[in-house]
Design a protein around this motif. Structure first.
Motif, short mmCIF file in Angstrom:
data_model
loop_
_atom_site.label_atom_id
_atom_site.label_comp_id
_atom_site.label_asym_id
_atom_site.label_seq_id
_atom_site.Cartn_x
_atom_site.Cartn_y
_atom_site.Cartn_z
N TYR A 3 15.02 -81.86 -69.83
CA TYR A 3 13.70 -81.97 -69.24
C TYR A 3 12.97 -80.55 -69.42
N GLU A 4 13.73 -79.50 -68.90
CA GLU A 4 13.36 -78.26 -68.80
C GLU A 4 12.79 -77.58 -70.20
N GLU A 5 13.70 -77.78 -71.15
CA GLU A 5 13.66 -77.32 -72.60
C GLU A 5 12.44 -77.76 -73.25
N ASN A 6 12.30 -79.16 -72.94
CA ASN A 6 11.34 -79.80 -73.87
C ASN A 6 10.11 -80.55 -72.84
N LEU A 7 9.74 -79.60 -71.94
CA LEU A 7 8.60 -80.06 -70.86
C LEU A 7 7.27 -80.35 -71.65
N ASN A 8 7.13 -79.79 -72.68
CA ASN A 8 5.83 -80.24 -73.29
C ASN A 8 5.94 -81.36 -74.17
N ASN A 9 7.05 -82.18 -74.33
CA ASN A 9 7.27 -83.39 -74.67
C ASN A 9 7.06 -84.55 -73.70
N PHE A 10 6.89 -84.15 -72.34
CA PHE A 10 6.73 -85.00 -71.43
C PHE A 10 5.45 -84.90 -70.63
N LEU A 11 4.36 -84.77 -71.25
CA LEU A 11 3.15 -84.64 -70.55
C LEU A 11 2.65 -85.91 -70.23
N LEU A 12 1.89 -85.95 -68.88
CA LEU A 12 1.34 -87.30 -68.60
C LEU A 12 0.04 -87.61 -69.53
N GLY A 13 -0.04 -89.03 -69.90
CA GLY A 13 -1.09 -89.56 -70.74
C GLY A 13 -2.09 -90.03 -69.76
N GLN A 14 -1.72 -90.19 -68.39
CA GLN A 14 -2.90 -90.50 -67.43
C GLN A 14 -2.67 -89.95 -66.11
N ASP A 15 -3.52 -90.01 -65.32
CA ASP A 15 -3.28 -89.81 -63.87
C ASP A 15 -2.38 -90.52 -63.06
N VAL A 16 -1.63 -90.02 -62.31
CA VAL A 16 -0.48 -90.59 -61.53
C VAL A 16 -0.82 -90.12 -59.95
N ILE A 17 -0.54 -90.99 -58.96
CA ILE A 17 -0.58 -90.88 -57.64
C ILE A 17 0.71 -91.46 -56.76
N ASP A 115 -0.46 -82.87 -67.08
CA ASP A 115 0.40 -82.21 -66.43
C ASP A 115 1.72 -82.71 -66.92
N PRO A 116 2.77 -81.84 -66.69
CA PRO A 116 4.12 -82.38 -67.01
C PRO A 116 4.33 -83.59 -65.99
N ALA A 117 4.90 -84.56 -66.60
CA ALA A 117 5.34 -85.78 -65.96
C ALA A 117 6.50 -85.45 -65.00
N PRO A 118 6.64 -86.07 -63.89
CA PRO A 118 7.70 -85.84 -62.94
C PRO A 118 8.97 -86.32 -63.29
N ILE A 119 9.77 -85.72 -63.05
CA ILE A 119 11.26 -86.02 -63.93
C ILE A 119 11.71 -87.45 -63.65
N GLU A 120 11.26 -87.84 -62.36
CA GLU A 120 11.72 -89.21 -62.02
C GLU A 120 10.99 -90.50 -62.94
N MET A 121 9.79 -90.00 -63.51
CA MET A 121 9.06 -90.80 -64.57
C MET A 121 9.74 -90.94 -65.68
N VAL A 122 10.42 -89.88 -66.24
CA VAL A 122 10.78 -89.66 -67.66
C VAL A 122 12.33 -89.66 -67.75
N SER A 123 13.12 -89.91 -66.52
CA SER A 123 14.27 -89.76 -66.63
C SER A 123 15.25 -90.76 -67.39
#
Length: 160
Positions: A3-17, A115-123
């Motif tokens: 995740y840390e090495e590829n952070l730019n691959n996990f950008l949010l496509g929409q706002d999350v709350i 923004d980078p997606a939270p890790i729990e969203m992309v795990s």
């Protein structure tokens, strides 16, 4: 680490709350208390609000521990939000009403599109990516071992 090495691959496509959403009839009692509970981040207030909502709420969602798409909450509000990213930057509590209901939305945390997606969203995605990489590596290794075994035994044919 992936995740840390590829952070730019996990950008949010929409706002999350994260937060809470309550819809109660306009005639519901103790709206001032509900307002105070919904704006608080304390466990006590959340417990009080949950008890209240069991009796009076038409809809209650507690997503303080889970990221949800803002658009899925926004469509439940009787108001238009034209620029969600700017709106989320300055608003933590939304209270509005229509002819039937009062709506209370408390946003305890937010991330905006890009923004980078939270890790729990992309795990789960990361787990699948890593498993697929291992499968590909396994099959390449297997193919190479079979080829090397055939060469060493002089048991192979070349097809054209």
């Amino acid at each position: 680490a992936y995740y840390e090495e590829n952070l730019n691959n996990f950008l949010l496509g929409q706002d999350v709350i994260k937060g809470t959403f309550v819809r109660v009839p306009r005639s519901a009692p103790r709206l001032a208390e509900l307002r105070a509970w919904s704006r608080s981040n304390s466990e006590e207030s959340l417990a009080e609000m949950e008890q209240y909502c069991l009796s009076y709420a038409d809809k209650f969602s507690n997503f303080n521990d889970t990221w949800v798409n803002f658009s899925s909450i926004k469509v439940q509000l009787p108001m238009q939000i034209s620029n969600p990213a700017a709106y989320l930057r300055y608003q933590r509590n939304i209270e509005t009403s229509d002819s039937l209901f009062r709506y209370f939305l408390h946003i305890s945390d937010h991330l905006t599109e890009g923004d980078p997606a939270p890790i729990e969203m992309v795990s789960d995605d990361i787990t699948n990516i890593l498993l697929n990489k291992r499968k590909i590596e396994f099959f390449r290794d297997l193919e190479q071992r079979v080829y090397n075994d055939g060469v060493s035994r002089n048991q192979f044919e070349i097809y054209k």
